[in-house]
Structures are given as structure tokens and as C-alpha cells.
Design a protein around this motif. Structure first.
Motif, PDB file in Angstrom:
ATOM      1  N   ALA A 174       0.838  -1.211   0.000  1.00  0.00           N
ATOM      2  CA  ALA A 174       0.000   0.000   0.000  1.00  0.00           C
ATOM      3  C   ALA A 174       0.869   1.256   0.000  1.00  0.00           C
ATOM      4  O   ALA A 174       0.580   2.228  -0.707  1.00  0.00           O
ATOM      5  CB  ALA A 174      -0.923  -0.018   1.221  1.00  0.00           C
ATOM      6  N   ILE A 175       1.973   1.233   0.761  1.00  0.00           N
ATOM      7  CA  ILE A 175       2.849   2.413   0.834  1.00  0.00           C
ATOM      8  C   ILE A 175       3.546   2.617  -0.519  1.00  0.00           C
ATOM      9  O   ILE A 175       3.666   3.727  -1.022  1.00  0.00           O
ATOM     10  CB  ILE A 175       3.878   2.265   1.977  1.00  0.00           C
ATOM     11  CG1 ILE A 175       3.164   2.227   3.335  1.00  0.00           C
ATOM     12  CG2 ILE A 175       4.879   3.422   1.957  1.00  0.00           C
ATOM     13  CD1 ILE A 175       4.064   1.820   4.504  1.00  0.00           C
ATOM     14  N   ARG A 176       3.992   1.512  -1.105  1.00  0.00           N
ATOM     15  CA  ARG A 176       4.657   1.630  -2.423  1.00  0.00           C
ATOM     16  C   ARG A 176       3.731   2.278  -3.447  1.00  0.00           C
ATOM     17  O   ARG A 176       4.141   3.148  -4.214  1.00  0.00           O
ATOM     18  CB  ARG A 176       5.083   0.242  -2.927  1.00  0.00           C
ATOM     19  CG  ARG A 176       6.442  -0.181  -2.401  1.00  0.00           C
ATOM     20  CD  ARG A 176       6.726  -1.624  -2.708  1.00  0.00           C
ATOM     21  NE  ARG A 176       6.854  -1.873  -4.144  1.00  0.00           N
ATOM     22  CZ  ARG A 176       7.917  -2.420  -4.715  1.00  0.00           C
ATOM     23  NH1 ARG A 176       8.970  -2.735  -3.978  1.00  0.00           N
ATOM     24  NH2 ARG A 176       7.956  -2.660  -6.000  1.00  0.00           N
ATOM     25  N   GLU A 177       2.484   1.844  -3.446  1.00  0.00           N
ATOM     26  CA  GLU A 177       1.523   2.390  -4.402  1.00  0.00           C
ATOM     27  C   GLU A 177       1.292   3.880  -4.130  1.00  0.00           C
ATOM     28  O   GLU A 177       1.293   4.700  -5.043  1.00  0.00           O
ATOM     29  CB  GLU A 177       0.216   1.604  -4.274  1.00  0.00           C
ATOM     30  CG  GLU A 177      -0.744   1.907  -5.388  1.00  0.00           C
ATOM     31  CD  GLU A 177      -2.071   1.195  -5.196  1.00  0.00           C
ATOM     32  OE1 GLU A 177      -2.083   0.077  -4.633  1.00  0.00           O
ATOM     33  OE2 GLU A 177      -3.089   1.792  -5.578  1.00  0.00           O
ATOM     34  N   ARG A 178       1.155   4.209  -2.851  1.00  0.00           N
ATOM     35  CA  ARG A 178       0.868   5.601  -2.477  1.00  0.00           C
ATOM     36  C   ARG A 178       2.042   6.525  -2.825  1.00  0.00           C
ATOM     37  O   ARG A 178       1.857   7.673  -3.219  1.00  0.00           O
ATOM     38  CB  ARG A 178       0.576   5.659  -0.969  1.00  0.00           C
ATOM     39  CG  ARG A 178       0.113   6.999  -0.480  1.00  0.00           C
ATOM     40  CD  ARG A 178      -1.358   7.201  -0.745  1.00  0.00           C
ATOM     41  NE  ARG A 178      -1.743   8.580  -0.551  1.00  0.00           N
ATOM     42  CZ  ARG A 178      -2.982   9.020  -0.642  1.00  0.00           C
ATOM     43  NH1 ARG A 178      -3.972   8.193  -0.940  1.00  0.00           N
ATOM     44  NH2 ARG A 178      -3.255  10.281  -0.448  1.00  0.00           N
ATOM     45  N   MET A 179       3.261   6.013  -2.662  1.00  0.00           N
ATOM     46  CA  MET A 179       4.445   6.840  -2.930  1.00  0.00           C
ATOM     47  C   MET A 179       4.486   7.304  -4.384  1.00  0.00           C
ATOM     48  O   MET A 179       5.008   8.371  -4.689  1.00  0.00           O
ATOM     49  CB  MET A 179       5.729   6.060  -2.606  1.00  0.00           C
ATOM     50  CG  MET A 179       6.047   6.032  -1.122  1.00  0.00           C
ATOM     51  SD  MET A 179       7.732   5.484  -0.779  1.00  0.00           S
ATOM     52  CE  MET A 179       7.727   3.796  -1.335  1.00  0.00           C
ATOM     53  N   GLU A 180       3.915   6.462  -5.280  1.00  0.00           N
ATOM     54  CA  GLU A 180       3.985   6.783  -6.711  1.00  0.00           C
ATOM     55  C   GLU A 180       3.301   8.098  -7.042  1.00  0.00           C
ATOM     56  O   GLU A 180       3.672   8.783  -7.990  1.00  0.00           O
ATOM     57  CB  GLU A 180       3.326   5.657  -7.523  1.00  0.00           C
ATOM     58  CG  GLU A 180       4.232   4.471  -7.701  1.00  0.00           C
ATOM     59  CD  GLU A 180       3.512   3.298  -8.340  1.00  0.00           C
ATOM     60  OE1 GLU A 180       2.472   3.519  -9.002  1.00  0.00           O
ATOM     61  OE2 GLU A 180       3.985   2.165  -8.137  1.00  0.00           O
ATOM     62  N   THR A 181       2.272   8.454  -6.258  1.00  0.00           N
ATOM     63  CA  THR A 181       1.522   9.674  -6.577  1.00  0.00           C
ATOM     64  C   THR A 181       1.738  10.765  -5.531  1.00  0.00           C
ATOM     65  O   THR A 181       1.012  11.757  -5.517  1.00  0.00           O
ATOM     66  CB  THR A 181       0.013   9.345  -6.651  1.00  0.00           C
ATOM     67  OG1 THR A 181      -0.362   8.738  -5.403  1.00  0.00           O
ATOM     68  CG2 THR A 181      -0.319   8.431  -7.803  1.00  0.00           C
ATOM     69  N   SER A 182       2.708  10.573  -4.636  1.00  0.00           N
ATOM     70  CA  SER A 182       2.905  11.534  -3.547  1.00  0.00           C
ATOM     71  C   SER A 182       4.124  12.419  -3.801  1.00  0.00           C
ATOM     72  O   SER A 182       5.113  11.982  -4.392  1.00  0.00           O
ATOM     73  CB  SER A 182       3.111  10.794  -2.218  1.00  0.00           C
ATOM     74  OG  SER A 182       1.951  10.076  -1.886  1.00  0.00           O
ATOM     75  N   LYS A 183       4.014  13.649  -3.291  1.00  0.00           N
ATOM     76  CA  LYS A 183       5.178  14.559  -3.353  1.00  0.00           C
ATOM     77  C   LYS A 183       5.764  14.783  -1.975  1.00  0.00           C
ATOM     78  O   LYS A 183       6.957  14.945  -1.802  1.00  0.00           O
ATOM     79  CB  LYS A 183       4.744  15.911  -3.923  1.00  0.00           C
ATOM     80  CG  LYS A 183       4.439  15.895  -5.403  1.00  0.00           C
ATOM     81  CD  LYS A 183       4.498  17.327  -5.958  1.00  0.00           C
ATOM     82  CE  LYS A 183       4.453  17.360  -7.463  1.00  0.00           C
ATOM     83  NZ  LYS A 183       3.195  16.796  -7.985  1.00  0.00           N
TER      84      LYS A 183
END
Ligand code: FAD
Length: 407
Positions: free
Chosen positions: A140-149
Motif C-alpha cells: 500500500a505504501i509503495r503504491e501511495r508513494m507513486e503519486t505523492s510529493k
């Protein structure tokens, strides 16, 4: 090893301690009936490999340590996605939430802990507010990091640090909120805290001490910001939470098994109820090295407990006596924490040295004049010597403490 007894062994929890216990029993008693149960959907994976997996430096194949087929080959019945919700210690039956009954002759509880949620207004149910304990969390964190700044990290211990490092690795801006005065506030003194602060700031992390999250702000169900207890507002796309764990022991209510910080055992990892043992993070075991009960949260302690519990359950009764070590990176440095520290036991004496230029920090912990633990940051060559001195259990005069740190 004695001939098989055909006994039934039920092991709750398939982390390092549960899995190694199951394998030890099947090795010692090839005809025994071993059932290994987990509420997760996976066989054993390496939690220590989750931070590199998050950073993208370890592949999924490196994280998983067992397959269902390997368990089948070893004759271990693996029950995935099975929550144990009650134990009948008189009838010797474990009850699962989906109504299954699992009779046992001996049982091992190896259920570890679950992470504390961020319990502030706006956090529950908001997407992007994530703990870091399970493989599913890492995904879940890996996926979220993709769209986070920007990411906010909450907590002052290892998990919070691992999150901060992974977020920086992915070039996110990172604000790290630590409630206390420094990282690992009990293990490090002020000078050690300043060194870690410098290492983290050089890695690009904005650290704020004495800050907690007061409120999480969301838009369309997604986190967009937090307000801290110092009333600072931070725009953020991801909140990584590392606020400690709660032991998984609720299902032991009314069993007579003693639960304090963890499940209380003797040095053989046996609880007060005959035929029931506990191992790994969840066990508050009698530690022969210090003559007191102790609880650890390290991988090698869990592996060691699993092997000892498995041996004891299969008739080869053994006491646990080891020096655990927690080893991990620290941005571009390294940290090793060995044996006992004030995280486990207050009132330890300490001796420390720091070389600020070389960024080396060494701290030793003593009890009754004996070396019981240590912490190294930067140059970690002394780890073997420190462990040897801990295991020698000799009283060391104050005047000779510094000599332990000479290589
Ligand atoms: C991200 C991360 C990084 C880490 N890094 C390090 C490191 O660098 N070095 C180090 O030494 N240690 C590290 N650790 C700690 C180490 O991984 C743990 O100490 C160790 O894995 C604990 O193993 P265990 O077998 O005691 O329990 P766990 O691995 O927690 O396994 C317990 C299992 O039991 C299941 N369970 C719980 N209750 C029930 C129930 N009622 N019914 C069925 N199943 C149940 C749980 O879901 C879980 O699958 C790290 C931990 C994490 C989370």
C-alpha cells in the motif's frame, strides 16, 4: 531424537518464531501432526526485508522465505487467513473465527504485535494514512508513494526511521514528527540524538521534535494535510505511522495464561498453563542472561525462540540464552543495538563516546557492573567484541569500561 509420538501441535502465528518452531518439531518428530496458523494471506516473509522492499532495493522474491509447497513438503499444515479467537485450555482446543475447532496436545502462541493506529481526529479511514508492519502495508505504501510529493512520518523509533528513509529514497519531501527529544530517546543520549539528527537532515529530512499529529485533514477521503500539536499545518499526501505495537493476546482471556507486557513464560518458553508455550515478540520470557523477565522485538530473537520452543515441544527441553541484535541502516550510516538497553530495562548505567567528525557513536549499558548491552552508530566493527563481553558476564570495574571500546 525420540521416535514419533503422533502428537498434535498447533502453532498460532507464522512469523519467524512460529515457522521455525513448526519446522523444528517436524524435524524432531517426523510423524507429528503440525498445524501452523496465520490470519495473514501469506507464508513466512522476512519483515526485516520490508524496508528494502519499500525502497525498491529488494525484490518480492527476496522478501518471501517460504512457499505453501515447501510447508507441504515438510509435512506442515499451513492455514492462511485463519483468525484464532478463543482457546479452551481445559479441552485443549483452539477455536477459529470461522468456526473451526483445532484440537492440540501442545500449543505455541507466536502471534507478535499489531501496529498502533494514529488515533487522532480525521485519521481513521482516511486513505494515505498508513502503518508499516505487514507485507500488505508495504504494498500500500509503495503504491501511495507513486503519486505523492510530500510525506509525513510520525514516531521516534525504528519503523518511523525506515519510513523516512524509504520516502527520501523515492525523492519525496519528508517531515518527520518525533514526540520526544530525539530518535530512540532511551537508547541514545543527547549527543547520539544530535548525531542522528545531523545524519537525517543531511539526507534531506525535516525533523521536528516535541511534535505530534493533532488532526488529519482529508479531501475526497484522501489525506491532504496534518496539523501538529504545535499548531503547524503541513500539506502532505502520505502519513507513515510508526507508533509502536500492541501484543496480540486478547484471545487468551480466561485461559489462566499470564499476560503482562507480553505472555509470561519461563526460560523454556513455557507459560503457566501446561502444554502452552509462547515465543517471539509476544513472549515476556525469563531471560537467564539477566535473571529477569524480558521482551524483545528483533528478528534473531524470534528465530531463536522458534527453534527453542520447537525443541522443547518435541521433548528436547532447552533454555533460551542469547544476545539479540537489531541491525539496520541509518540513511548513509548504520546502527546496531545489542542486548539490553533502557528500552527493556530502566536504571541501566551507561558509558558513551562520540567522534562527531567521523560520525561514530558508541554507548555501552551496564547492570550490576556487567556489560548487558550496547549501541553503535557509524563504525560497527566492535559489535562482535561487545557481544563477547556481554556473554562473558564478568564484572568490569568502572576504570576498565573505556577499554571495551578499543579495537
Ligand atoms: C518493517 C519492519 C522492519 C523490521 N526490521 C527489523 C530489523 O531490521 N532487525 C530486527 O532484528 N528486527 C526487525 N523487525 C522486527 C522483527 O521483524 C520482528 O521482531 C519479528 O518478525 C517478530 O516475529 P514473530 O514471529 O514474533 O511475530 P510476527 O512476525 O509478528 O508474526 C505473528 C503472526 O501472527 C499473526 N497473528 C496474530 N494474532 C493472530 C491470531 N489471533 N490468529 C492467527 N494469526 C494471528 C500475525 O498476523 C502475524 O502474521 C522489523 C519489523 C518490521 C515490521
Amino acid at each position: 531424537m525420540a521416535a514419533s509420538t503422533g502428537k498434535r501441535f498447533v502453532i498460532i502465528g507464522n512469523g519467524a518464531s512460529g515457522t521455525y518452531a513448526a519446522e523444528t518439531i517436524r524435524k524432531n518428530l517426523p510423524d507429528s501432526d503440525v498445524t501452523l496458523i496465520t490470519n495473514e494471506p501469506y507464508p513466512l516473509y522476512n519483515r526485516v526485508a520490508l524496508p528494502p522492499y519499500l525502497r525498491g532495493t529488494a525484490k518480492r522474491e527476496k522478501v518471501f522465505l517460504r512457499t505453501p509447497e515447501q510447508h507441504a513438503e515438510k509435512g506442515i499444515k499451513l492455514l492462511l487467513e485463519t483468525q484464532i479467537e478463543r482457546i479452551d485450555v481445559r479441552g485443549k482446543v483452539a477455536h477459529s473465527a470461522d468456526g473451526r475447532e483445532l484440537p492440540y496436545d501442545q500449543m505455541l502462541i507466536a502471534t507478535g504485535g499489531r501496529p498502533n493506529a494514529l488515533a487522532v481526529p480525521g485519521a481513521a479511514g482516511t486513505l494515505g494514512v498508513l502503518n508499516f508492519q505487514y507485507f500488505a502495508d508495504a504494498e500500500a505504501i509503495r503504491e501511495r508513494m507513486e503519486t505523492s510529493k510530500h510525506a509525513t512520518v510520525v514516531g521516534g523509533s525504528y519503523i518511523a526511521y525506515e519510513l523516512a528513509e524509504a520516502f527520501r529514497h523515492h525523492n519525496l519531501e519528508v517531515t518527520w514528527l518525533i514526540r520526544g527529544p530525539r530518535f530512540l530517546r532511551r537508547v541514545l543520549d543527547e549527543a547520539g540524538g544530535r548525531l542522528v539528527d545531523q545524519i537525517a537532515r543531511d539526507a534531506g529530512v525535516d525533523i521536528r521534535y516535541g511534535h505530534e499529529v493533532k488532526e488529519v485533514h482529508a479531501r475526497d477521503g484522501q489525506v491532504v494535510g496534518v496539523t501538529t500539536t504545535a499548531d503547524q499545518h503541513i500539506d502532505t499526501d502520505l502519513v507513515g505511522v510508526g507508533l509502536g505495537v500492541k501484543m496480540n493476546t486478547e484471545f487468551l482471556a480466561d485461559t489462566g495464561i499470564t499476560v503482562r507486557g507480553g505472555i509470561v513464560t519461563n526460560e523454556f518458553l513455557e507459560t503457566a498453563v501446561p502444554g502452552v508455550l509462547a515465543a517471539g515478540d509476544v513472549a515476556e520470557f525469563f531471560d537467564v542472561a539477566i535473571g529477569l523477565h524480558n521482551q524483545m522485538g528483533t528478528w534473531n530473537n524470534s528465530v531463536g525462540h522458534g527453534r527453542i520452543a520447537g525443541a522443547t515441544m518435541s521433548g528436547d527441553r532447552k533454555a533460551y540464552n542469547d544476545t539479540p541484535m537489531y541491525s539496520t541502516g541509518l540513511f548513509d550510516s548504520r546502527i546496531r543495538v545489542m542486548g539490553l538497553t533502557p528500552e527493556n530495562l530502566s536504571d541501566l548505567e551507561s558509558y558513551q563516546e562520540i567522534d562527531e567528525e567521523k560520525r561514530n557513536y558508541r554507548r555501552l549499558f551496564f547492570r550490576d557492573g556487567r556489560l548487558v548491552g550496547g549501541c553503535l552508530i557509524g563504525d560497527i566493527k566492535l559489535q562482535t567484541k561487545i557481544i563477547q563481553v556481554i556473554q562473558a558476564r564478568q564484572v568490569i570495574p568502572d576504570s576498565e569500561r573505556a577499554s571495551i571500546l578499543q579495537s
